[in-house]
Design a protein around this motif. Structure first.
Motif, mmCIF file in Angstrom:
data_model
loop_
_atom_site.group_PDB
_atom_site.id
_atom_site.type_symbol
_atom_site.label_atom_id
_atom_site.label_comp_id
_atom_site.label_asym_id
_atom_site.label_seq_id
_atom_site.Cartn_x
_atom_site.Cartn_y
_atom_site.Cartn_z
ATOM 1 N N HIS A 34 5.223 3.883 6.660
ATOM 2 C CA HIS A 34 4.719 4.667 5.428
ATOM 3 C C HIS A 34 3.588 4.513 5.538
ATOM 4 O O HIS A 34 2.535 5.650 5.439
ATOM 5 C CB HIS A 34 5.309 4.165 4.334
ATOM 6 N N GLY A 187 8.244 6.547 1.148
ATOM 7 C CA GLY A 187 7.624 6.334 -0.006
ATOM 8 C C GLY A 187 8.839 5.846 -1.361
ATOM 9 O O GLY A 187 8.678 5.250 -2.093
ATOM 10 N N TRP A 191 9.480 2.583 -3.360
ATOM 11 C CA TRP A 191 9.348 2.600 -4.958
ATOM 12 C C TRP A 191 10.596 2.047 -5.718
ATOM 13 O O TRP A 191 10.498 1.400 -6.540
ATOM 14 C CB TRP A 191 9.096 4.133 -5.623
ATOM 15 N N GLY A 215 2.794 6.081 -6.552
ATOM 16 C CA GLY A 215 4.438 5.809 -6.629
ATOM 17 C C GLY A 215 4.960 7.051 -7.640
ATOM 18 O O GLY A 215 6.002 7.596 -7.298
ATOM 19 N N GLY A 384 -3.621 7.570 -1.547
ATOM 20 C CA GLY A 384 -3.273 6.722 -0.615
ATOM 21 C C GLY A 384 -4.451 6.402 0.207
ATOM 22 O O GLY A 384 -4.486 4.971 0.589
#
Length: 470
Positions: A34, A187, A191, A215, A384
């Motif tokens: 990720h 992601g 999470w 998130g 990010g």
């Protein structure tokens, strides 16, 4: 005096802490994938998000930019199609008649589409806008695609699709679509694996707050990103071709209507370029109306002497009107009827998916939702990169996730997972090739770092006069 031994009641033992999930070893690997996929692919996703936002907004922008061409005062009765086409051809005799588009809206113009017009891109047509009540020509613009995009939307569409670089430019959008679902899915997994307290945004600051925002927004939009990725791949260059082959092999290809005229009537309706082939446009439209085709429709003249007229509905909203009929030019009889209700399941899903992706399935609501997804993706990319910066400096900026995460994955998960990735990479090459390249470079860099570290330790040991055990 001896005392009786005291008996202590053993406290009931607390239940053992639950063992980590068998998927727990996957978390570092998912985190690394990720992280690096986000860092490297994010610039492509950012371009796709910004241009996608503009494209979704361009539908409504066309109404403000081209009101002269697209709208007219509503009248009492419309002229025959033949007279409208004659008016358009009188103003623009160049090129060949390729189609006539009739709108379902009372205040909309009729579009007479001409192909082969000098100065018009070969993939585009010249749309001549005719007032259906008076026959007055209100203008002419280039048009592209099945949704009737005019110059503004066409420019944005091509920017979103290929950056105006042609077929080679399409690789950027396919790369973005190929990796969007990986980044969004990764992601979502990360999470869900986090503790509830770590997901909060209120009362936090710094990197933890950025992570919470990243998130939370990512979770709420993940399904939308997965959808955009899947539908975007359906008409991409390489993955799209593989999907088409798969659908064909399963008998789920989009059917086509038969337009061949057989027998004694072949050649009687030869193309003349003015819409007066055989029985003419009005008789053809009447035959289509008898089969239940209502506006908006597009009438396509015969391509040659052995072809029929095709009348197809072009309403992409919900519920869509996408039936089609083929009409014999010489007699006006219906030769074939293709109902959208008879499409195979995957053909229907593909059609709906593309229409939803392009913002036409549910009209303005669809377009607003797409703009929301695009804006969310821009924010996620910004957050990010900010988190990367907030991780602290390490050479450049942002500490990378440590290597070796794949070694923690049990073989019974790693081996099937690698096989699935290999198969997926074959069908989606702009996912498989960059992933293989990333793994190769990562392995080489890891080996170089390992050897440097071992050499450095050896040099220090030699200088200190000590020995090491292997």
């Amino acid at each position: 005096m001896p005392t009786a031994p005291t008996t202590t009641t053993a406290e009931p033992s607390r239940p053992a802490a639950p063992d980590p999930s068998r998927w727990a070893p996957l978390r570092p690997l998912v985190l690394r994938l990720h992280f690096y996929a986000g860092v490297l692919v994010a610039p492509f996703l950012l371009v796709a998000a910004v241009t996608g936002f503009l494209y979704a907004a361009s539908f409504q922008a066309e109404r403000f930019v081209y009101p002269q061409e697209t709208t007219v005062p509503a009248g009492d009765s419309k002229l025959p199609i033949g007279r409208q086409v004659a008016a358009a051809r009188g103003a623009h005799p160049e090129g060949t008649l390729s189609a006539v588009r009739l709108s379902a809206e009372e205040d909309a113009t009729t579009r007479v589409l001409l192909s082969g017009v000098p100065g018009v891109d070969e993939d585009h047509v010249l749309a001549v806008f005719v007032d259906p009540y008076t026959g007055r020509v209100r203008g002419a613009l280039e048009q592209y695609g099945s949704t009737g995009a005019l110059p503004l939307r066409t420019w944005i569409d091509e920017f979103h699709r290929d950056l105006h670089l042609g077929e080679h430019g399409r690789l950027y959008s396919e790369l973005a679509a190929s990796w969007l679902w990986v980044i969004a899915g990764g992601g979502l997994v990360l999470w869900c694996a986090r503790r509830r307290a770590q997901r909060k945004v209120r009362g936090t600051n710094g990197r933890r707050r950025t992570l919470g925002l990243h998130g939370t927004v990512g979770v709420w939009t993940a399904v939308g990103f997965l959808f955009l990725s899947a539908t975007g791949l359906t008409w991409s260059t390489y993955a799209g071709a593989n999907i088409d082959e798969l659908r064909t092999s399963l008998g789920q290809a989009t059917p086509s209507i038969s337009v061949t005229v057989d027998g004694e009537h072949a050649g009687h309706g030869s193309a003349r370029g003015d819409g007066r082939h055989g029985v003419g446009l009005d008789r053809v439209l009447a035959a289509a109306r008898a089969e239940g085709l209502t506006d908006p429709v597009e009438i396509v003249p015969p391509a040659d002497a052995s072809s029929a007229y095709v009348v197809r509905q072009i309403e992409r909203g919900w519920p869509g009107k996408q039936d089609a009929v083929a009409v014999e030019p010489a007699t006006g009889e219906v030769l074939d009827v293709l109902r959208f209700a008879d499409y195979p399941v995957l053909a229907k899903l593909t059609r709906w998916g593309i229409d939803l992706h392009t913002g036409v399935l549910f009209g303005p609501v669809n377009q607003i939702a797409l703009m929301g997804l695009a804006l969310s993706l821009v924010l996620l990319i910004v957050w990010g990169y900010r988190m990367w910066w907030q991780r602290g400096r390490a050479g450049m900026f942002g500490r990378p996730v440590p290597r070796g995460a794949w070694r923690q994955v049990p073989p019974q998960i790693l081996v099937p997972g690698m096989a699935a990735i290999a198969v997926l990479g074959y069908f989606v090459p702009l996912l498989g090739i960059p992933l293989a390249a990333f793994l190769l470079v990562d392995i080489v860099l890891g080996e170089i770092a390992h050897r440097r570290g071992r050499g450095s330790r050896g040099g220090r040991t030699a200088r200190s006069g000590t020995s090491t055990r292997t």
